[in-house]
Design an enzyme around this catalytic site. Structure first.
Site, PDB file in Angstrom:
ATOM      1  N   ASP A  10       0.948  -1.071   0.230  1.00 40.90           N
ATOM      2  CA  ASP A  10      -0.143  -0.013   0.050  1.00 40.90           C
ATOM      3  C   ASP A  10       0.831   1.190  -0.126  1.00 40.90           C
ATOM      4  OD1 ASP A  10      -2.479   1.744   0.443  1.00 40.90           O
ATOM      5  OD2 ASP A  10      -1.626   1.804   2.703  1.00 40.90           O
ATOM      6  N   ASP A  39      -0.175   4.918   0.893  1.00 41.28           N
ATOM      7  CA  ASP A  39      -0.542   6.176   1.865  1.00 41.28           C
ATOM      8  C   ASP A  39      -0.434   5.517   3.296  1.00 41.28           C
ATOM      9  OD1 ASP A  39      -1.140   7.965  -0.174  1.00 41.28           O
ATOM     10  OD2 ASP A  39      -3.077   7.519  -0.166  1.00 41.28           O
TER      11      ASP A  39
END
Length: 180
Positions: A20, A22
């Site tokens: 991922d 963020d």
């Protein structure tokens, strides 16, 4: 369900690792970074982990519900090719005004990260894919990911901390696993 020791072995022998972006690879949420396009320069352990995985011929992907323009910037800093980036594309009118985002991207819909991992398995015939992230949508990508590693180095999400079989707060721990 795999045990913690089995998960460690899966990570060590993975064909691909998906991160991922963020609050995992970058410290902020992408929308915050849109204004200042930064936050990657001091991510030394993230860069080292990606380099070490690539040295081992492990494919590294960035999968994000954020904006592709930001994620590609992060990818370039980490020497991850743009073809290994899956994120939402912004759309603009010819006059430059914002027109929304491309709803055809798998990351634009619920369960999108899992759809990307399924696509990667089909396209590249990966046997073992690990998903690493800080949020519930990252955790939901397993399965089809073979394992999930929760990350709380930038922000701790209690649901992820409580439910991840392996929860880390620093990528140095994963670097150590690759040394064994």
């Amino acid at each position: 369900m795999v045990s913690h020791s089995e998960l460690r072995k899966l990570f060590y022998s993975a064909d691909a690792v998906c991160f991922d972006v963020d609050s995992t690879v970058i410290r902020e949420e992408g929308i915050d970074e849109l204004a200042k396009i930064c936050g990657v320069e001091d991510a030394v352990s993230e860069m080292e982990l990606v380099s070490r995985l690539q040295e081992r011929n492990v494919q590294v992907f960035l999968i994000s519900g954020g904006f592709r323009s930001i994620v590609e910037h992060v990818a370039s800093k980490l020497n991850i090719p743009a073809t290994n980036v899956f994120a939402n594309r912004l759309k603009f009118y010819f006059n430059g005004e914002y027109a929304g985002f491309d709803e055809m991207q798998p990351t634009a819909e619920s369960g999108g990260k899992g759809k990307v991992i399924k696509l990667l398995k089909e396209k590249f015939r990966f046997k073992k894919i690990i998903m690493i992230g800080d949020g519930a949508t990252d955790m939901e990508a397993c399965p089809p990911a073979d394992a999930f590693i929760g990350f709380g180095g930038n922000v701790i999400r209690q649901q992820v901390k409580d439910n991840a079989k392996w929860y880390i707060t620093d990528f140095v721990e994963l670097l150590g696993e690759l040394e064994e």
